[in-house]
Design an enzyme around this catalytic site. Structure first.
Site, PDB file in Angstrom:
ATOM      1  N   LEU A  34       0.808  -1.219  -0.091  1.00  0.00           N
ATOM      2  CA  LEU A  34      -0.101   0.099  -0.117  1.00  0.00           C
ATOM      3  C   LEU A  34       0.850   1.311  -0.225  1.00  0.00           C
ATOM      4  O   LEU A  34       0.393   2.392  -0.517  1.00  0.00           O
ATOM      5  CB  LEU A  34      -0.893   0.205   1.250  1.00  0.00           C
ATOM      6  CG  LEU A  34      -1.964  -1.070   1.197  1.00  0.00           C
ATOM      7  CD1 LEU A  34      -2.769  -0.828   2.453  1.00  0.00           C
ATOM      8  CD2 LEU A  34      -3.030  -0.927   0.076  1.00  0.00           C
ATOM      9  N   GLY A  35       2.035   1.254   0.520  1.00  0.00           N
ATOM     10  CA  GLY A  35       2.906   2.441   0.483  1.00  0.00           C
ATOM     11  C   GLY A  35       3.788   2.443   1.457  1.00  0.00           C
ATOM     12  O   GLY A  35       4.034   1.165   1.966  1.00  0.00           O
ATOM     13  N   ALA A  36       4.841   3.132   1.422  1.00  0.00           N
ATOM     14  CA  ALA A  36       5.952   3.169   2.414  1.00  0.00           C
ATOM     15  C   ALA A  36       6.126   4.842   2.957  1.00  0.00           C
ATOM     16  O   ALA A  36       5.856   5.856   2.012  1.00  0.00           O
ATOM     17  CB  ALA A  36       7.295   2.919   1.529  1.00  0.00           C
ATOM     18  N   GLY A  37       6.732   4.797   4.161  1.00  0.00           N
ATOM     19  CA  GLY A  37       7.265   6.162   4.686  1.00  0.00           C
ATOM     20  C   GLY A  37       8.300   6.101   5.448  1.00  0.00           C
ATOM     21  O   GLY A  37       9.170   5.104   5.602  1.00  0.00           O
ATOM     22  N   GLY A  38       8.496   7.195   6.461  1.00  0.00           N
ATOM     23  CA  GLY A  38       9.668   7.133   7.226  1.00  0.00           C
ATOM     24  C   GLY A  38       9.740   5.899   8.463  1.00  0.00           C
ATOM     25  O   GLY A  38      10.762   5.565   8.579  1.00  0.00           O
ATOM     26  N   MET A  39       8.824   5.550   8.630  1.00  0.00           N
ATOM     27  CA  MET A  39       8.657   4.473   9.885  1.00  0.00           C
ATOM     28  C   MET A  39       8.656   2.943   9.130  1.00  0.00           C
ATOM     29  O   MET A  39       9.051   2.240   9.981  1.00  0.00           O
ATOM     30  CB  MET A  39       7.420   4.424  10.737  1.00  0.00           C
ATOM     31  CG  MET A  39       7.451   5.870  11.565  1.00  0.00           C
ATOM     32  SD  MET A  39       8.688   5.795  12.895  1.00  0.00           S
ATOM     33  CE  MET A  39       8.002   4.322  13.781  1.00  0.00           C
ATOM     34  N   GLY A  40       8.285   2.882   7.910  1.00  0.00           N
ATOM     35  CA  GLY A  40       8.307   1.553   7.447  1.00  0.00           C
ATOM     36  C   GLY A  40       7.466   1.268   6.283  1.00  0.00           C
ATOM     37  O   GLY A  40       6.831   2.307   5.490  1.00  0.00           O
ATOM     38  N   VAL A  42       3.808  -0.657   4.368  1.00  0.00           N
ATOM     39  CA  VAL A  42       2.527  -0.575   4.835  1.00  0.00           C
ATOM     40  C   VAL A  42       1.812  -1.900   3.554  1.00  0.00           C
ATOM     41  O   VAL A  42       2.176  -1.696   2.447  1.00  0.00           O
ATOM     42  CB  VAL A  42       1.434   0.482   4.750  1.00  0.00           C
ATOM     43  CG1 VAL A  42       0.196   0.009   5.258  1.00  0.00           C
ATOM     44  CG2 VAL A  42       2.076   1.417   5.874  1.00  0.00           C
ATOM     45  N   ASP A 150       1.792  13.465  15.424  1.00  0.00           N
ATOM     46  CA  ASP A 150       2.010  13.557  14.087  1.00  0.00           C
ATOM     47  C   ASP A 150       0.597  13.602  13.256  1.00  0.00           C
ATOM     48  O   ASP A 150       0.661  12.785  12.136  1.00  0.00           O
ATOM     49  CB  ASP A 150       2.892  12.299  13.549  1.00  0.00           C
ATOM     50  CG  ASP A 150       3.418  12.744  12.315  1.00  0.00           C
ATOM     51  OD1 ASP A 150       3.619  13.662  11.886  1.00  0.00           O
ATOM     52  OD2 ASP A 150       3.768  11.482  11.468  1.00  0.00           O
TER      53      ASP A 150
END
Length: 621
Positions: A34-40, A42, A150
């Site tokens: 589904l996606g990716a960001g600074g924490m990890g 998904v 956040d």
């Protein structure tokens, strides 16, 4: 806390798994990214019943930081108590696994950030409904003792029936790690509050400031304090006033009050909802189906058509039973004790709270392990198999209603057919009495005593014979055959408000039970500093009872969902755990509270009920 929507790094809604993506996470089979960001990253997955869930897999670098894991575990425990209409509930997590992760309900809708980028600013009516829903979500989140920290457009999902706030609490865990000082940024500068940017303590008012920024962004399409480098944006947030010239007039008071520099000057969440009502009382708390613009609603439809769950490997073949329908075995196979592995749930044992009682019915679905239990599967949500009889333990009479009818006493043959008809009629009319009832009916007029479901004696059903003695061993006056015997019911000892500190243990055989130092020396029940309750004694085990399930002596004797350890983040106030010791004692732990975040020690407050020498293996002692 949520975990569904990360800052997407691709154009597709459901991205295929890449070569470096896992195919499963703790038993959850992954269907898409589904996606990716600074924490990890998904991922999309499914429960055994087919409900879509979002799995957030935390970056390995964070998992290597012990303080991050500690805070993450605390936030997960708090987040699991958040049950709001406008939040995505956390349904599973493992902060102590090799790579921490959490699972939330999947929300088929774009994030506010994606919707604004793709379709521009939202109408005023939509923004008012959005803000009111977010305020309700924050009310529930703050009520659980969590400050979001956040709150930003990418952490607000737009569902068909209103917004969903996600990822609450994760930023707090990330604040503790050294990675935040070495190039990893947690939190978005454009949506921080002045006290947050200045490194001062945060409160619920910090989230209110972010709510005002999100409202301004949704209504105008640009951040209230502009864009640019992070340092420049943070300087403006602390020292300058926002640019609200493009904010519609009906939203101006709401946004302006939320963006006050002093936290004390910001409105409460209740006041925010009233401001929304004043701006548009007709629709604020009455959400129409078309609360979103048509183009955004179309994206919801696209996300509803999620990829099909990946095919699981076929379940192991189980030989069909030759017993007729309605079979009732009287002596099920004794369960084997699971291996004592401090940091894992044995794959052969269903995780606490997952799956039905053991059955010979073949499994048709797989439930993900709900703890640190690796990739093992446990049957859940499959077809209902044969009725599961109560567990019979060595040395105890078979429960009434199960097993074969006792042999007919001598001298009864002359009543042959009539006696059999009477027996059949009695069994049909009093099915719950089972074999014991049939035995009494077929006896002579001199009635004996029968053993009830709980093991206590009751008077015979016919004749003028004697009554039970109260011990389960009484016989009728005219009976020549003694009835089944059983030891007196054990007495319960109750201990309240025990504060069991991590690194300490309890010994159920002690007359005065109090925590003692030590967590790894064949103890009855210990609170391991790894974050789990542990049954270490040889032959000891734990069973996590289901939510709402009432624990007691018979319930704990009958349960066979054994585990050697239960992670504390799986617990919540009111949950109960059955404890069986290798020395023959039985205990029931009732969770009452957890240590507050500012406590210098980590502990669990619990009530404990102990039945000594009452464990199934000690029933004949």
């Amino acid at each position: 806390m949520g975990g569904q929507q990360a800052d997407r790094d691709g154009s597709g809604v459901f991205q295929p798994l890449a070569a470096d993506d896992p195919t499963t996470v703790a038993g959850y089979r992954l269907a898409a990214r589904l996606g990716a960001g600074g924490m990890g990253k998904v991922y999309l997955s499914y429960t055994p019943g087919g409900r879509a869930v979002a799995i957030k897999l935390i970056r390995p670098e964070f998992g290597e930081d012990a303080e991050f894991r500690r805070r993450f575990a605390q936030e997960v425990r708090s987040a699991q108590r958040v049950q709001g209409l406008f939040t995505a509930p956390v349904i599973d997590a493992d902060p102590d696994g090799a790579q921490p992760w959490l699972a939330t309900a999947y929300v088929p809708g774009p994030s506010l950030a994606d919707a604004v980028v793709a379709h521009g600013a939202l109408p005023v009516e939509t923004v008012l409904l959005l803000v009111a829903g977010m305020a309700e979500a924050l009310h529930v989140i703050h009520g659980a003792g969590i400050v979001h920290r956040d709150l930003k457009p990418s952490n607000v999902l737009l569902a068909a029936d209103g917004p969903r706030v996600i990822d609450f609490g994760i930023a707090h865990a990330a604040d503790a790690t050294s990675l935040t000082g070495s190039g990893v940024t947690i939190g978005t500068p454009s949506f921080m509050a002045p006290e947050q940017a200045a490194g001062r303590p945060v409160t619920g008012a910090t989230d209110v400031f972010a709510l005002g920024q999100v409202a301004a962004y949704a209504a105008t399409g640009v951040p209230a304090f502009g864009e640019g480098t992070g340092h420049g944006v943070l300087y403006r947030i602390v020292h300058e006033q926002p640019d609200l010239s493009a904010v519609p007039e009906r939203l101006a008071e709401l946004v302006t009050r939320c963006l006050a520099k002093d936290p004390e000057d910001r409105p409460t969440l209740t006041e925010i909802i009233r401001l929304c009502q004043a701006a548009n009382a007709a629709t604020v708390l009455r959400r129409p189906e078309d609360w979103l613009p048509g183009a955004v609603s179309a994206e919801i439809s696209a996300r509803t058509a999620a990829p099909a769950p990946p095919q699981a490997p076929p379940p192991p073949t189980v030989a069909p039973s030759a017993a007729p329908a309605g079979w009732s075995p009287t002596v099920p196979a004794a369960p084997s004790s699971p291996p004592s592995t401090p940091h894992s749930t044995p794959p052969s044992s269903p995780p606490p709270g997952f799956g039905p009682p053991p059955s010979t019915a073949p499994a048709v679905a797989y439930a993900p392990t709900q703890g640190p239990g690796g990739p093992g599967y446990a049957p859940a949500h499959g077809p209902v198999g044969p009725p599961h009889p109560p567990q019979q333990w060595p040395g105890r009479p078979a429960p009434t209603g199960y097993g074969t009818r006792p042999p007919q006493p001598p001298g009864q043959k002359k009543n042959g057919g009539r006696g059999l008809l009477i027996a059949l009629a009695a069994v049909l009319a009093f099915g719950v009495a089972g074999g014991a009832t049939a035995y009494v009916v077929l006896k002579d007029k001199d009635g004996g005593t029968a053993s009830g479901p709980d093991g206590t004696s009751s008077p015979g059903t016919r004749g003028s014979g004697g009554t039970g003695t109260g011990t389960g061993a009484g016989t009728g006056k005219g009976s020549s055959t003694p009835g089944p015997s059983r030891a007196p019911a054990p007495q319960a000892a109750t201990y309240q408000d025990i504060n069991l500190t991590a690194g300490y243990h309890l010994t159920l055989g002690d007359d005065t039970i109090r925590p003692q130092d030590g967590e790894d020396n064949n103890y009855d029940l210990s609170y391991d500093t790894g974050g789990y309750l542990d049954a270490e004694s040889s032959g000891g085990n734990l069973v996590l009872l289901d939510p709402g399930q009432k624990g007691g002596l018979e319930a704990c004797r009958a349960e066979t969902r054994f585990a050697t350890n239960i992670y504390v983040n799986k617990l919540s106030p009111g949950r109960q755990v059955c404890v069986t010791t290798g020395t023959g004692h039985l205990g029931l732990v009732t969770v009452k509270a957890f240590s507050p975040e500012d406590s210098p020690s980590t502990y669990l407050t619990l009530d404990l009920t102990v039945w000594r020498n009452a464990a199934p293996t000690a029933a004949t002692n």
